[in-house]
Design an enzyme around this catalytic site. Structure first.
Site, PDB file in Angstrom:
ATOM      1  N   GLU A  69      -0.951  -8.939   4.809  1.00 51.63           N
ATOM      2  CA  GLU A  69      -0.810  -9.078   6.255  1.00 51.63           C
ATOM      3  C   GLU A  69      -2.159  -9.074   6.969  1.00 51.63           C
ATOM      4  O   GLU A  69      -2.244  -9.462   8.142  1.00 51.63           O
ATOM      5  CB  GLU A  69       0.103  -7.984   6.815  1.00 51.63           C
ATOM      6  N   HIS A 104      -3.394  -5.842   0.918  1.00 53.84           N
ATOM      7  CA  HIS A 104      -2.763  -6.085   2.222  1.00 53.84           C
ATOM      8  C   HIS A 104      -2.722  -7.580   2.559  1.00 53.84           C
ATOM      9  O   HIS A 104      -3.639  -8.096   3.213  1.00 53.84           O
ATOM     10  CB  HIS A 104      -3.538  -5.352   3.312  1.00 53.84           C
ATOM     11  N   CYS A 150       0.839  -1.203   0.000  1.00 51.09           N
ATOM     12  CA  CYS A 150       0.000   0.000   0.000  1.00 51.09           C
ATOM     13  C   CYS A 150       0.877   1.257   0.000  1.00 51.09           C
ATOM     14  O   CYS A 150       1.518   1.548  -0.996  1.00 51.09           O
ATOM     15  CB  CYS A 150      -0.980  -0.040   1.175  1.00 51.09           C
TER      16      CYS A 150
END
Length: 221
Positions: free
Chosen positions: A200, A198, A91
């Site tokens: 994660e 994302h 990002c």
């Protein structure tokens, strides 16, 4: 194979970074060692992997990633990448990697000029990077996006295809107007990867998807 606990992952933090703890959590899940490294440091020699998290570095003033791109840690990141070590920007981290020319192209304001936060179906386009090597080519994954400046653009689209530098593409829709649905790219060598989604935030079932876990497991070799 390297002992998992010996893999040191540097998590770069700028004023405005807000996904650093998410990265730490994902790194801990796979058993590597996370280390926070602030913007004013100049040494990454003890790290095996570098990850630049998402957020709003310096409030995204001027242009997303532009101020972060002139901080002291950037020289160390460039040297780290030049040694063919793995670098992942997520990002805002992806925006920074584009800003400092470690990946081709840029991530600009979404076509509708709005912040988008939702889950998206994505395709893994290449498995030659340290972060995608555990996936299958053309595998579909579900990862969240959260950005206002995530629209990918480059003047060298044909070169990206020729060099196998497209990492992720949107599959069912193109929510931000990115060129050719592209939402993740790598450098020519494949060790530097910039993705807007994302991974994660998709590392366990509690988060509705484990599809991002292999991004972090891939760094253990």
């Amino acid at each position: 194979m390297t002992d998992v606990t010996d893999v040191n992952v540097g998590i770069i933090r700028f004023p405005g970074t807000n996904c650093d703890r998410d990265i730490e959590y994902a790194v801990n899940i796979v058993g590597a060692k996370p280390h926070y490294i602030d913007w004013n440091k100049k040494d990454l020699s003890n790290m095996d992997v570098v990850i630049i998290p998402g957020g709003f570095s310096y409030g995204d003033y001027l242009r997303a990633g532009s101020i972060a791109g002139i901080t002291p840690i950037i020289t160390a990141i460039k040297e780290f990448a030049k040694e063919n070590k793995p670098v992942l920007g997520i990002c805002n981290g992806a925006q920074i990697l584009g800003e400092i020319d470690l990946v081709p192209g840029v991530f600009i304001e979404n076509e509708n000029a709005r912040f988008i936060c939702k889950n998206e179906k994505l395709k893994i386009n290449t498995t030659r990077t340290p972060f995608t090597k555990l996936y299958k080519k053309d595998e579909l994954v579900n990862l969240p996006i959260a950005h206002k400046e995530g629209r990918y653009y480059t003047d060298n689209l044909e070169e990206l295809y020729d060099n196998d530098q497209i990492v992720l593409t949107f599959e069912d829709e193109n929510p931000n107007g990115s060129l050719d649905n592209i939402t993740g790219v790598c450098n020519n060598e494949g060790n530097v990867v910039a993705v807007m989604p994302h991974p994660e935030r998709a590392v366990e079932k509690l988060l509705r998807s484990e599809d991002g876990l292999k991004f972090f497991k891939g760094i253990l070799d």
